[in-house]
Motif scaffolding. Structure first.
Motif, mmCIF file in Angstrom:
data_model
loop_
_atom_site.group_PDB
_atom_site.id
_atom_site.type_symbol
_atom_site.label_atom_id
_atom_site.label_comp_id
_atom_site.label_asym_id
_atom_site.label_seq_id
_atom_site.Cartn_x
_atom_site.Cartn_y
_atom_site.Cartn_z
ATOM 1 N N MET A 197 -6.634 -1.868 -8.597
ATOM 2 C CA MET A 197 -6.127 -0.804 -7.400
ATOM 3 C C MET A 197 -5.203 -2.897 -6.027
ATOM 4 N N ARG A 198 -7.545 -2.893 -6.118
ATOM 5 C CA ARG A 198 -7.212 -4.818 -5.707
ATOM 6 C C ARG A 198 -5.857 -5.382 -6.263
ATOM 7 N N GLU A 247 7.155 -13.338 -1.804
ATOM 8 C CA GLU A 247 8.006 -14.391 -2.384
ATOM 9 C C GLU A 247 9.726 -13.796 -1.843
ATOM 10 N N LEU A 248 9.766 -12.840 -1.009
ATOM 11 C CA LEU A 248 11.335 -12.424 -0.779
ATOM 12 C C LEU A 248 11.915 -12.993 0.305
ATOM 13 N N SER A 249 10.569 -12.947 0.978
ATOM 14 C CA SER A 249 10.943 -13.800 2.568
ATOM 15 C C SER A 249 12.004 -15.041 2.481
ATOM 16 N N GLY A 250 12.391 -14.987 3.102
ATOM 17 C CA GLY A 250 13.636 -16.417 3.277
ATOM 18 C C GLY A 250 15.106 -16.292 2.829
ATOM 19 N N VAL A 276 1.028 -1.131 -0.255
ATOM 20 C CA VAL A 276 0.055 0.161 0.193
ATOM 21 C C VAL A 276 1.182 0.922 0.110
ATOM 22 N N SER A 277 1.611 1.766 1.496
ATOM 23 C CA SER A 277 2.679 2.942 1.356
ATOM 24 C C SER A 277 4.112 2.482 0.797
ATOM 25 N N ALA A 298 -0.766 -7.728 -6.164
ATOM 26 C CA ALA A 298 -0.088 -8.655 -6.655
ATOM 27 C C ALA A 298 1.518 -7.760 -5.969
ATOM 28 N N ALA A 299 1.505 -6.991 -5.505
ATOM 29 C CA ALA A 299 2.815 -5.924 -4.568
ATOM 30 C C ALA A 299 2.598 -6.662 -3.289
#
Length: 271
Positions: free
Chosen positions: A255-256, A268-271, A173-174, A261-262
């Motif tokens: 927008m939803r 996906e970037l975690s880990g 969101v931000s 998607a973001a």
């Protein structure tokens, strides 16, 4: 009582966001002599800022700092971790702004870190109008939380989260949101050109419109829906446009999907 400020601070990653936060810290009184910048590809602009304020750049033997701010790209965490470990002492507060990297991810790679705050600022930090959401790890003391709050408030508003799990949604969101607004300016200008305006005039009008609307949001206590209603005359031109934007297939579902998607990418970037 004045907010606490660190005597020593090391910024790892002096790109756009790290640099924006750095300028904010200098503006609230953090002493440049106590700041070290670590970035193998530091820009000429950051080099000049460091020289002006007496900061050290890529010191050969960096010492543990009171605060370490991790502002590299999320994908660089594994590569940077060994060097960051050496910067963290028993009482160091680590503030991470890496999208998608959880407190657990950071603890696993940086076991020296006893106190970690995970934060998600956004690019308007560069003009002191950012908003940062933050979550404190279990090892963060109240004094360290106040210290983190003072630093993050140097670039805009701060929202503390009781649940770290909300940060991926915050990112969507931000954190990414300013890009959505910039794209809206592009789309509004393109629509103006399609309606017959010269392209340069359409862009100036679109840009000034978003700037003005944003300032109204900043100054007014009214909710966005009320501001929208105040500018919409029944049966008028704005109402005609809003019938399109507020249709079932209009801006809200688009927008939803964008925010979803973001958020997925942040996960996906975690880990």
């Amino acid at each position: 009582m004045a907010s606490p400020l660190p005597e020593t601070l090391t910024l790892v990653g002096a790109g756009k966001m790290g640099g924006a936060m750095l300028e904010g810290w200098l503006s609230i009184g953090v002493e440049g002599a106590g700041i070290a910048l670590i970035d193998p590809h530091i820009s000429d602009e950051m080099q000049a800022l460091a020289a002006t304020h007496g900061m050290s750049v890529n010191p050969a033997a960096p010492k543990p700092a009171e605060v370490v701010v991790l502002a590299t790209k999320p994908q660089m965490l594994d590569t940077a971790a060994p060097a960051v470990q050496a910067l963290i002492g028993p009482r160091t507060l680590l503030i991470s702004i890496l999208a998608g990297k959880t407190l657990g991810d950071l603890t696993a790679r940086l076991p020296n870190a006893n106190a970690i705050v995970r934060a998600m600022p956004n690019l308007p930090a560069s003009v002191r109008r950012g908003v940062t959401a933050a979550a404190a790890g279990a090892g963060v003391s109240e004094a360290q939380r106040q210290l983190a709050d003072a630093l993050l408030a140097g670039v805009g508003k701060v929202e503390w989260l009781g649940d770290e799990g909300l940060i991926d949604a915050v990112t969507a969101v931000s954190g990414s949101g300013p890009a959505y607004v910039f794209n809206m300016v592009e789309c509004l200008a393109a629509a103006g050109t399609a309606a017959g305006l010269p392209a340069d005039l359409a862009e100036r009008l679109a840009r000034a419109t978003i700037e003005g609307a944003g300032e109204m949001l900043f100054q007014s206590p009214l909710p966005p829906a009320t501001l929208r209603q105040n500018v919409t005359s029944p049966g008028g031109t704005t109402a005609a446009a809003l019938e399109v934007l507020m249709a079932d297939n209009g801006l809200a579902p688009l927008m939803r999907r964008a925010v979803a998607a973001a958020k997925r990418r942040a996960e996906e970037l975690s880990g």
